[in-house]
Scaffold this motif. Structure first.
Motif, short mmCIF file in Angstrom:
data_model
loop_
_atom_site.label_atom_id
_atom_site.label_comp_id
_atom_site.label_asym_id
_atom_site.label_seq_id
_atom_site.Cartn_x
_atom_site.Cartn_y
_atom_site.Cartn_z
N LYS A 43 51.79 30.22 69.95
CA LYS A 43 51.03 31.10 69.96
C LYS A 43 50.96 31.91 71.18
O LYS A 43 51.43 31.26 72.31
CB LYS A 43 49.37 30.61 69.86
N LEU A 45 48.42 33.45 73.86
CA LEU A 45 47.16 33.35 74.09
C LEU A 45 46.57 34.28 75.36
O LEU A 45 47.31 34.36 76.21
CB LEU A 45 46.63 32.02 74.24
N TYR A 62 41.17 31.16 72.52
CA TYR A 62 42.00 30.95 71.03
C TYR A 62 40.83 30.71 70.02
O TYR A 62 39.96 30.10 70.15
CB TYR A 62 42.67 29.61 71.15
N ASP A 63 41.15 31.39 69.05
CA ASP A 63 40.42 31.40 67.81
C ASP A 63 38.72 31.44 68.16
O ASP A 63 37.66 30.87 67.70
CB ASP A 63 40.76 29.95 66.98
#
Length: 79
Positions: A43, A45, A62-63
């Motif tokens: 990922k 980030l 993140y998310d």
């Protein structure tokens, strides 16, 4: 790396959340982890802070929430 930069985190790296209500004099990973996940894919980030927490962890986004990742797992994204 500076706050607001994108950083690369490879797969199989753990993202951590800590109990921020406790005051730790040492590394909180010895009991202060409240949640963790392991990335299944690499990922990019967002780096939320350029200062390390407990001289070891970067804060990333993140998310939809804040997580911490070990500094040795973070690589700078070069354009």
């Amino acid at each position: 790396m500076a706050k607001g930069d994108l950083v690369y985190v490879p797969s199989e790296v753990n993202l951590l959340k800590f109990n921020v209500e406790e005051e730790y004099r040492q590394d909180p990973s010895f009991g202060g982890i409240t949640e963790y996940l392991t990335l299944s894919t690499p990922k990019n980030l967002l780096l939320l802070e350029d200062k390390l927490m407990f001289k070891r962890y970067f804060k990333v986004w993140y998310d939809g929430s804040e997580w911490y990742v070990a500094r040795e797992s973070v690589k700078e994204v070069l354009w």
